[in-house]
Write an enzyme that holds these catalytic residues in place. Structure first.
Site, PDB file in Angstrom:
ATOM      1  N   GLY A  27       0.844  -1.183   0.004  1.00 22.38           N
ATOM      2  CA  GLY A  27       0.061  -0.030   0.124  1.00 22.38           C
ATOM      3  C   GLY A  27       0.996   1.112   0.173  1.00 22.38           C
ATOM      4  N   SER A  28       2.109   1.372  -0.426  1.00 26.11           N
ATOM      5  CA  SER A  28       2.772   2.448  -0.302  1.00 26.11           C
ATOM      6  C   SER A  28       2.116   3.407  -1.218  1.00 26.11           C
ATOM      7  CB  SER A  28       4.207   2.333  -0.780  1.00 26.11           C
ATOM      8  OG  SER A  28       4.421   1.225  -1.874  1.00 26.11           O
ATOM      9  N   LEU A  97      -4.092  -6.956  -8.023  1.00 25.55           N
ATOM     10  CA  LEU A  97      -3.537  -8.143  -9.105  1.00 25.55           C
ATOM     11  C   LEU A  97      -4.774  -8.952  -9.525  1.00 25.55           C
ATOM     12  CD1 LEU A  97      -0.519  -9.438  -6.952  1.00 25.55           C
ATOM     13  CD2 LEU A  97      -0.538  -7.735  -8.674  1.00 25.55           C
ATOM     14  N   HIS A 116       1.395   0.447 -13.685  1.00 23.79           N
ATOM     15  CA  HIS A 116       1.933  -0.715 -13.951  1.00 23.79           C
ATOM     16  C   HIS A 116       3.664  -0.164 -13.928  1.00 23.79           C
ATOM     17  CE1 HIS A 116       3.024  -4.638 -15.625  1.00 23.79           C
ATOM     18  NE2 HIS A 116       3.868  -4.129 -16.307  1.00 23.79           N
TER      19      HIS A 116
END
Ligand code: GRF
Length: 201
Positions: A27-28, A97, A116
């Protein structure tokens, strides 16, 4: 005087945007997006994940943002209903994902974006995520890598490209070095690009 006040209120309502974040990992990126919009007229309305152990859940809780747990059964039903109720301006995939069901893509046409960690169309597609991307970039002896922010369509990593940011790779960079260079780009540019997209909506 009263009329002016009403105008101001109307202006603010028009500017108010709602974002929903979908994330499966640490979750950065989600964290950076939350910080970026902290004092802004943008609400992170929901953080959804398919991974009960995802670090992003802690981040959501710390920031008092509602969470939703997606599974194979509720993705196209309860979750889609939640999305419709919130009616977000943008749905942001930040390390999510699973493939997004066509039903959701069609309902939120041009409102779902993904980040991406390569310069698409290179190193994209099914199975190309996380360290697999950076190892492939390394094995192909690429001179540069970067990030791609793109709209989401029914195929993995094939939606229209919104923006790309590049970084040079030197001959002694390892896959881990490449990943860390790419992550710096993510933290620097993803939230800023989201802001630009919202301004143009
Ligand atoms: C990032 O590298 C992003 O580009 C990719 O998944 C990773 C998510 O990392 N799609 P984090 O969970 O935001 O730390």
């Amino acid at each position: 005087m009263v009329i002016k006040k009403q105008e101001e209120v109307a202006k603010n309502i028009r500017k108010m945007s709602k974002i929903i974040i979908l994330a499966s990992g640490t979750g950065s990126n989600a964290n950076k997006i939350i910080q970026h919009f902290e004092n802004n007229n943008v609400e992170i309305s929901l953080i959804a994940t398919n991974n009960k152990n995802a670090g992003v859940i802690t981040i959501a809780n710390e920031n008092k943002i509602p969470t939703f747990f997606i599974n194979r059964e509720n993705f196209e039903s309860d979750f889609l209903e939640n999305l419709k109720n919130i009616n977000p301006d943008l749905i942001v995939l930040a390390g999510f994902l699973w493939k997004i069901p066509v039903k959701i893509i069609n309902t939120f046409n041009n409102k779902i974006i993904n980040i991406h960690p390569s310069l698409l169309p290179k190193f994209g597609g099914k199975g190309m995520y996380g360290h697999f991307v950076h190892e492939s970039v390394y094995n192909s002896k690429e001179k540069e890598s970067g990030i791609t922010i793109h709209y989401v369509n029914e195929n993995y990593d094939e939606g229209q490209i919104i923006k790309q940011f590049k970084v040079d790779i030197s001959s002694n960079d390892t896959p881990i070095d490449i990943e860390s260079k790419v992550r710096k780009l993510e933290i620097e540019y993803f939230a800023k690009t989201i802001e630009e997209i919202l301004k143009n909506k």
